[in-house]
Design a protein around this motif. Structure first.
Motif, PDB file in Angstrom:
ATOM      1  N   LEU A  82       9.083   3.817   8.587  1.00 36.60           N
ATOM      2  CA  LEU A  82       9.791   4.236   7.375  1.00 36.60           C
ATOM      3  C   LEU A  82      11.128   3.512   7.241  1.00 36.60           C
ATOM      4  O   LEU A  82      11.547   3.165   6.127  1.00 36.60           O
ATOM      5  CB  LEU A  82      10.011   5.749   7.392  1.00 36.60           C
ATOM      6  N   GLU A  83      11.797   3.276   8.358  1.00 38.00           N
ATOM      7  CA  GLU A  83      13.074   2.555   8.317  1.00 38.00           C
ATOM      8  C   GLU A  83      12.882   1.133   7.815  1.00 38.00           C
ATOM      9  O   GLU A  83      13.699   0.602   7.064  1.00 38.00           O
ATOM     10  CB  GLU A  83      13.714   2.553   9.706  1.00 38.00           C
TER      11      GLU A  83
ATOM     12  N   LEU B 264      11.132   8.984  -0.587  1.00 39.60           N
ATOM     13  CA  LEU B 264       9.894   8.244  -0.763  1.00 39.60           C
ATOM     14  C   LEU B 264       8.809   9.084  -1.447  1.00 39.60           C
ATOM     15  O   LEU B 264       8.780  10.305  -1.334  1.00 39.60           O
ATOM     16  CB  LEU B 264       9.379   7.757   0.588  1.00 39.60           C
ATOM     17  N   VAL B 265       7.919   8.401  -2.126  1.00 37.57           N
ATOM     18  CA  VAL B 265       6.725   9.002  -2.715  1.00 37.57           C
ATOM     19  C   VAL B 265       5.578   8.780  -1.732  1.00 37.57           C
ATOM     20  O   VAL B 265       5.408   7.678  -1.200  1.00 37.57           O
ATOM     21  CB  VAL B 265       6.405   8.366  -4.075  1.00 37.57           C
ATOM     22  N   TRP B 266       4.776   9.816  -1.497  1.00 35.09           N
ATOM     23  CA  TRP B 266       3.717   9.693  -0.507  1.00 35.09           C
ATOM     24  C   TRP B 266       2.523  10.549  -0.880  1.00 35.09           C
ATOM     25  O   TRP B 266       2.627  11.465  -1.698  1.00 35.09           O
ATOM     26  CB  TRP B 266       4.233  10.069   0.884  1.00 35.09           C
ATOM     27  N   HIS B 267       1.389  10.229  -0.284  1.00 38.35           N
ATOM     28  CA  HIS B 267       0.171  11.004  -0.481  1.00 38.35           C
ATOM     29  C   HIS B 267      -0.017  11.941   0.713  1.00 38.35           C
ATOM     30  O   HIS B 267       0.193  11.560   1.857  1.00 38.35           O
ATOM     31  CB  HIS B 267      -1.043  10.085  -0.612  1.00 38.35           C
TER      32      HIS B 267
ATOM     33  N   HIS C 296       0.825  -1.200   0.000  1.00 38.66           N
ATOM     34  CA  HIS C 296       0.000   0.000   0.000  1.00 38.66           C
ATOM     35  C   HIS C 296       0.866   1.259   0.000  1.00 38.66           C
ATOM     36  O   HIS C 296       1.998   1.281   0.478  1.00 38.66           O
ATOM     37  CB  HIS C 296      -0.912   0.010   1.231  1.00 38.66           C
ATOM     38  N   ASP C 297       0.282   2.342  -0.524  1.00 39.21           N
ATOM     39  CA  ASP C 297       0.969   3.625  -0.555  1.00 39.21           C
ATOM     40  C   ASP C 297       1.057   4.235   0.840  1.00 39.21           C
ATOM     41  O   ASP C 297       0.268   3.919   1.740  1.00 39.21           O
ATOM     42  CB  ASP C 297       0.223   4.593  -1.477  1.00 39.21           C
ATOM     43  N   LEU C 298       2.019   5.140   0.983  1.00 35.35           N
ATOM     44  CA  LEU C 298       2.170   5.900   2.221  1.00 35.35           C
ATOM     45  C   LEU C 298       1.255   7.116   2.169  1.00 35.35           C
ATOM     46  O   LEU C 298       1.268   7.871   1.189  1.00 35.35           O
ATOM     47  CB  LEU C 298       3.613   6.364   2.385  1.00 35.35           C
ATOM     48  N   ILE C 299       0.467   7.327   3.217  1.00 42.31           N
ATOM     49  CA  ILE C 299      -0.432   8.473   3.296  1.00 42.31           C
ATOM     50  C   ILE C 299      -0.121   9.210   4.588  1.00 42.31           C
ATOM     51  O   ILE C 299      -0.278   8.648   5.677  1.00 42.31           O
ATOM     52  CB  ILE C 299      -1.911   8.041   3.273  1.00 42.31           C
TER      53      ILE C 299
END
Length: 312
Positions: A73-74, A27-30, A2-5
């Motif tokens: 995140l790590e 990182l790419v995140w919403h 799943h994406d990071l929000i």
């Protein structure tokens, strides 16, 4: 996967810490913007009561507190590390000091009556009072530094940071780590949100240069997402299963599956209730149901949080 929000708002100092950690990892995140003050109905739908900023959502898993978000995140992206191999314990200890003692000294100075008046002078009428009332409710039963004492402590802490930067670009060496991101965000709040009081930083030019190096890291790449869409993502997802190999550290005599409440020790003590699904060395996990969010797992760090059983 799943994406990071990230649920946050632009002026939140702890959100700035999280944004920089995301940038450090590339990182790419919403990005979901949430209110700075209560009510926060969409946040509470995800957490069950916890209302501090920011939150990290990954599908139907909700992670509270930037100390836990750093660990997540790590695990998600180990390189570059937030916890350097040569100073894992030290970096966490400095970060904990920065998120508490340094943070409250900074807030006591930056949001003193004079500072708050300057900060909200150009904002819509009533916004400053609403912010002050909201934060007063979050600080119930806390002992706060008076503005003069906060100023003295802040100056001392800035000198200590400067001494750590005497012969290296970052607090614990040649590359930034969790200690830097935790120490940066209270100073960022002063420098960025209340520049009229930022002269306190001028006596420590090494600290200002260090801040510039950290700011240059940026926030990674983000895309806006509505709060309603984030709730929809949670509702459509299933929380990550807790494997049988996850150890149970029982320090409270509360069995897994019990109805429990979890709340911060001091600031923002609103409780979240749910079924205890995990209690590891480092975190608690509760399962809860919400009409809009569906079934979610809400995760908290052990340090700084209070676990209680809810009895009928």
């Amino acid at each position: 996967m799943h994406d990071l929000i990230l649920h946050h708002y632009p002026m939140s100092p702890f959100a700035e810490k999280a944004r920089l950690m995301l940038g450090h990892k590339g990182l790419v995140w919403h990005s979901v913007h949430i209110p700075a003050v209560m009510p926060k109905p969409d946040v509470v739908a995800l957490t069950g009561g916890y209302r501090k900023t920011p939150l990290l959502q990954i599908g139907a898993d909700i992670y509270c507190d930037t100390a836990l978000i750093a660990d997540v995140l790590e695990h998600r992206e180990p390189e570059p590390p937030l916890f350097p191999a040569h100073a894992r314990g030290l970096s966490r200890t400095v970060a904990q000091w920065a998120d508490s003692s340094l943070f409250w000294a900074s807030m006591g100075y930056t949001l003193s009556p004079k500072g708050a008046a300057a900060m909200f002078a150009s904002r819509p009428a009533g916004e400053g009072q609403a912010f002050a009332s909201d934060r007063a409710a979050m600080r119930q039963n806390m002992t706060l530094l008076r503005p003069a004492d906060a100023t003295s402590a802040y100056r001392s802490y800035l000198r200590r940071l400067a001494s750590m930067l005497d012969d290296q670009p970052f607090l614990l060496g040649e590359v930034p780590c969790i200690a830097d991101f935790a120490a940066y965000h209270p100073l960022w709040f002063t420098r960025t949100l209340n520049p009229g009081l930022a002269s306190i930083l001028d006596a420590t030019p090494d600290v200002l240069e260090w801040m510039d190096r950290l700011a240059a890291i940026g926030h990674g790449r983000s895309e806006r997402l509505s709060s309603a869409d984030a709730l929809g993502i949670a509702h459509a997802a299933t929380p990550e299963p807790i494997g049988p190999d996850v150890s149970f550290q029982d320090d409270h005599g509360i069995a897994l599956g019990s109805l429990v409440s979890i709340a911060a020790e001091a600031f923002g003590t609103e409780t979240s209730e749910g079924l205890l699904r995990a209690a590891t060395r480092t975190r608690y996990t509760i399962e809860r149901q919400d009409e809009r969010a569906g079934t979610v797992h809400v995760h908290f760090p052990r340090v700084g949080y209070v676990l209680r059983e809810v009895r009928a």
